[in-house]
Design a protein around this motif. Structure first.
Motif, mmCIF file in Angstrom:
data_model
loop_
_atom_site.group_PDB
_atom_site.id
_atom_site.type_symbol
_atom_site.label_atom_id
_atom_site.label_comp_id
_atom_site.label_asym_id
_atom_site.label_seq_id
_atom_site.Cartn_x
_atom_site.Cartn_y
_atom_site.Cartn_z
ATOM 1 N N ILE A 109 0.903 -1.261 -0.141
ATOM 2 C CA ILE A 109 -0.071 -0.142 -0.123
ATOM 3 C C ILE A 109 0.874 1.122 0.155
ATOM 4 O O ILE A 109 0.632 2.051 -0.642
ATOM 5 C CB ILE A 109 -0.973 -0.074 1.292
ATOM 6 C CG1 ILE A 109 -2.101 -1.065 0.881
ATOM 7 C CG2 ILE A 109 -1.823 1.284 1.407
ATOM 8 C CD1 ILE A 109 -2.903 -1.467 2.385
ATOM 9 N N TYR A 110 1.930 1.129 0.760
ATOM 10 C CA TYR A 110 2.992 2.343 0.907
ATOM 11 C C TYR A 110 3.452 2.673 -0.429
ATOM 12 O O TYR A 110 3.525 3.676 -0.712
ATOM 13 C CB TYR A 110 3.781 1.964 1.913
ATOM 14 C CG TYR A 110 4.875 3.119 2.216
ATOM 15 C CD1 TYR A 110 4.554 4.285 3.123
ATOM 16 C CD2 TYR A 110 6.309 3.277 1.784
ATOM 17 C CE1 TYR A 110 5.374 5.328 3.485
ATOM 18 C CE2 TYR A 110 6.964 4.368 1.795
ATOM 19 C CZ TYR A 110 6.592 5.408 2.785
ATOM 20 O OH TYR A 110 7.473 6.436 2.878
ATOM 21 N N ASP A 111 3.718 1.603 -1.226
ATOM 22 C CA ASP A 111 4.429 1.703 -2.547
ATOM 23 C C ASP A 111 3.624 2.088 -3.825
ATOM 24 O O ASP A 111 3.909 2.257 -4.901
ATOM 25 C CB ASP A 111 5.199 0.236 -2.758
ATOM 26 C CG ASP A 111 6.438 0.245 -1.997
ATOM 27 O OD1 ASP A 111 6.755 1.158 -1.276
ATOM 28 O OD2 ASP A 111 6.955 -1.032 -1.737
ATOM 29 N N GLY A 112 2.139 1.950 -3.377
ATOM 30 C CA GLY A 112 1.331 2.085 -4.376
ATOM 31 C C GLY A 112 0.408 0.967 -5.142
ATOM 32 O O GLY A 112 0.168 1.253 -6.429
ATOM 33 N N ILE A 113 1.192 -0.185 -5.007
ATOM 34 C CA ILE A 113 1.028 -1.201 -5.514
ATOM 35 C C ILE A 113 -0.555 -1.788 -5.302
ATOM 36 O O ILE A 113 -1.235 -2.072 -6.231
ATOM 37 C CB ILE A 113 1.732 -2.549 -5.499
ATOM 38 C CG1 ILE A 113 3.344 -1.943 -5.826
ATOM 39 C CG2 ILE A 113 1.552 -3.637 -6.352
ATOM 40 C CD1 ILE A 113 4.404 -2.865 -5.193
ATOM 41 N N VAL A 114 -0.781 -1.633 -4.037
ATOM 42 C CA VAL A 114 -2.177 -2.008 -3.564
ATOM 43 C C VAL A 114 -2.815 -0.745 -3.165
ATOM 44 O O VAL A 114 -2.330 0.155 -2.570
ATOM 45 C CB VAL A 114 -2.143 -3.010 -2.580
ATOM 46 C CG1 VAL A 114 -3.673 -3.395 -1.931
ATOM 47 C CG2 VAL A 114 -1.746 -4.466 -2.899
ATOM 48 N N THR A 142 -7.866 -2.937 -3.904
ATOM 49 C CA THR A 142 -7.469 -3.256 -5.256
ATOM 50 C C THR A 142 -6.179 -3.429 -5.525
ATOM 51 O O THR A 142 -5.227 -2.584 -4.889
ATOM 52 C CB THR A 142 -8.303 -2.417 -6.398
ATOM 53 O OG1 THR A 142 -8.077 -3.045 -7.851
ATOM 54 C CG2 THR A 142 -7.981 -0.983 -6.254
ATOM 55 N N SER A 143 -5.629 -4.210 -6.511
ATOM 56 C CA SER A 143 -4.184 -4.118 -6.744
ATOM 57 C C SER A 143 -3.901 -3.638 -8.172
ATOM 58 O O SER A 143 -4.627 -3.921 -9.140
ATOM 59 C CB SER A 143 -3.722 -5.854 -6.743
ATOM 60 O OG SER A 143 -2.444 -5.685 -7.244
ATOM 61 N N ASN A 144 -2.907 -2.962 -8.286
ATOM 62 C CA ASN A 144 -2.482 -2.296 -9.766
ATOM 63 C C ASN A 144 -1.573 -3.341 -10.326
ATOM 64 O O ASN A 144 -1.143 -2.981 -11.630
ATOM 65 C CB ASN A 144 -1.763 -0.878 -9.474
ATOM 66 C CG ASN A 144 -2.589 0.014 -8.831
ATOM 67 O OD1 ASN A 144 -3.978 0.029 -9.102
ATOM 68 N ND2 ASN A 144 -2.102 0.872 -8.046
ATOM 69 N N ASP A 145 -1.357 -4.464 -9.756
ATOM 70 C CA ASP A 145 -0.188 -5.477 -10.443
ATOM 71 C C ASP A 145 -1.121 -6.559 -10.363
ATOM 72 O O ASP A 145 -1.414 -6.996 -9.272
ATOM 73 C CB ASP A 145 1.028 -5.446 -9.542
ATOM 74 C CG ASP A 145 2.035 -6.605 -10.162
ATOM 75 O OD1 ASP A 145 1.448 -7.121 -10.832
ATOM 76 O OD2 ASP A 145 3.204 -6.182 -9.758
ATOM 77 N N SER A 146 -1.217 -7.193 -11.429
ATOM 78 C CA SER A 146 -2.353 -8.415 -11.673
ATOM 79 C C SER A 146 -1.591 -9.780 -10.783
ATOM 80 O O SER A 146 -2.258 -10.766 -10.330
ATOM 81 C CB SER A 146 -2.471 -8.689 -13.070
ATOM 82 O OG SER A 146 -1.341 -9.204 -13.622
ATOM 83 N N SER A 147 -0.337 -9.655 -10.613
ATOM 84 C CA SER A 147 0.519 -10.745 -9.979
ATOM 85 C C SER A 147 0.277 -10.710 -8.345
ATOM 86 O O SER A 147 0.556 -11.695 -7.911
ATOM 87 C CB SER A 147 1.850 -10.742 -10.395
ATOM 88 O OG SER A 147 2.576 -9.751 -9.708
ATOM 89 N N ILE A 148 -0.443 -9.498 -7.764
ATOM 90 C CA ILE A 148 -0.215 -9.324 -6.238
ATOM 91 C C ILE A 148 -2.027 -9.502 -6.067
ATOM 92 O O ILE A 148 -2.806 -8.625 -6.506
ATOM 93 C CB ILE A 148 0.501 -8.301 -5.981
ATOM 94 C CG1 ILE A 148 1.861 -8.271 -6.159
ATOM 95 C CG2 ILE A 148 -0.053 -7.659 -4.409
ATOM 96 C CD1 ILE A 148 2.653 -7.065 -5.865
ATOM 97 N N ASP A 149 -2.023 -10.433 -4.932
ATOM 98 C CA ASP A 149 -3.367 -10.236 -4.470
ATOM 99 C C ASP A 149 -3.712 -9.360 -3.439
ATOM 100 O O ASP A 149 -2.876 -9.380 -2.435
ATOM 101 C CB ASP A 149 -3.756 -11.785 -3.839
ATOM 102 C CG ASP A 149 -4.753 -11.839 -3.111
ATOM 103 O OD1 ASP A 149 -5.795 -11.056 -3.208
ATOM 104 O OD2 ASP A 149 -4.935 -12.722 -2.048
#
Length: 407
Positions: free
Chosen positions: A223-228, A246-253
């Motif tokens: 979340i801190y890095d902006g991925i989630v 929600t995730s901006n990277d499909s490989s991360i749940d």
């Protein structure tokens, strides 16, 4: 306190005050000049427009009085005629100000005391401005502090640091049944900073929905890095919360990232929120999917959306009704806050009964308005026609395609 006091000593005082109070040296110098102007006015007359200047490098003090250039002299303490002004400055015009040097003087006890009060007041104002500037940029952050005192249920927090001052957590911004004693450490969310006469007022909250979101940002590196991304939060402070991610990277749940290994990340947030249960929900751009997710742990059979009024009807199995509504309506209320939709919950039996009732009402309406028998009216109702107006706008060839109708 004579003006001929050691100039170096004056600059040392300025530097010491600037360091101790963490304020800009120029502001301290300006405050001293103001204080000296006040003392000089008591010496040269209150109506005199006196200016004091301290040389920031040498500490030398120069006094001057400002005189307004006028055509007709009315007050020689504040005005000067054009002819006299042009002797000092040949380019002087009416309406200009002319500076005239004043001799240095010895402060008396009362002027010195008055100038000290001005200095203290100016430095206090500068401290308050600095504090306001620091904390107005921290709205939306979590800050740590120590409980200084508890007044009528409101917690006053010492923010630590030089001149950081105090913040307050009002009683209604505390989690229910939460107790703090002086000296306890406290974490809270800065939701407002106001500039007031007695200094900046910093308001903290432990019940604000964004407090939960910021706690997750501290615990979850993604979340801190902006991925989630945390899309929305709904809270019943101290009892239960729902957070949509929600995730901006499909490989991360996103849900797995927030839960952490064996629930370590979510447990850290739960502990900070006094055991508040947290449902982590996958966000979806599709409203129906998002609302179904938000009503977890209840299962949903089907949904009917009304986008114009942002209302949704949710049909659940009969045995899931109490789970979907939750204790005192908590589950459906939080799901509604989280999604921004008004949610109506029906059981399968209620929905089936309502459909039959509507079908019967439409059938009888068509029989009356169109003067047709029950079979035709039922055919029209089962095709989804709701009113006579809807039938009026349909082409005859489309009617012919309905099973049971002919040309």
């Amino acid at each position: 306190m004579a003006v001929s006091a050691n100039r170096l000593e004056l600059l040392q005082i300025v530097d010491a005050v600037a360091r101790e109070k963490s304020i800009d040296r120029a502001i301290v110098l300006a405050s001293m000049e103001d204080a000296m102007q006040k003392a000089a006015r008591s010496r040269y007359g209150q109506e005199t427009e006196v200016r004091a200047e301290i040389n920031p490098r040498t500490g030398e003090i120069r006094f001057s009085r400002l005189l307004l250039v006028v055509d007709q002299l009315e007050n020689d303490a504040t005005q000067i005629t054009l002819a006299d002004a042009q002797k000092k400055n040949p380019s002087a015009q009416i309406g200009d100000w002319i500076a005239e040097s004043l001799p240095p003087f010895d402060y008396g006890r009362i002027p010195a005391q008055a100038s000290k009060q001005v200095l203290v007041q100016k430095i206090r104002e500068a401290e308050r401005d600095k504090q306001y500037d620091v904390y107005k940029d921290r709205i939306g952050d979590i800050i740590n502090g120590a409980v200084k005192r508890v007044e009528y249920g409101n917690v006053v927090v010492d923010l630590g640091g030089s001149g950081a001052g105090e913040a307050v957590v009002r009683r209604d911004e505390l989690i229910p049944r939460e107790m703090f004693r002086p000296g306890d450490r406290i974490r809270a969310y800065v939701y407002d900073v106001r500039r007031e006469a007695r200094g900046p007022q910093i308001f903290l909250s432990r019940t604000h929905p964004q407090f939960t979101a910021r706690l997750f940002a501290q615990e979850v590196p993604e979340i801190y890095d902006g991925i989630v991304e945390v899309k929305s939060v709904a809270r019943d402070p101290g009892s239960r919360a729902k957070i949509a991610v929600t995730s901006n990277d499909s490989s991360i749940d996103p849900v797995g990232a927030c839960v952490g290994m064996r629930g370590s990340r979510v447990q850290a947030v739960v502990n900070e929120l006094q055991g508040e249960k947290i449902d982590i929900i996958p966000w979806s751009p599709d409203a129906a999917t998002f609302i179904v997710n938000a009503l977890q742990p209840a299962e949903v059979m089907k949904v009917v959306l009304d986008e114009d009024s942002t209302r949704i009807e949710v049909v659940v199995p009969d045995d899931q009704l109490s789970l979907a509504i939750g204790r005192r309506g908590q589950n459906v209320r939080l799901a509604s806050q989280l999604t921004g939709w008004d949610i109506d919950i029906l059981t399968e039996a209620e929905e089936s009964e309502r459909r039959q009732k509507e079908f019967a009402e439409r059938t009888s309406a068509f029989m009356e308005a169109l003067d047709v028998d029950e079979t035709v009216a039922q055919l029209l109702a089962s095709e989804g026609f709701r009113s006579v107006e809807e039938i009026a706008y349909v082409e005859p060839r489309e009617f012919a395609m309905i099973e049971g109708f002919d040309a």
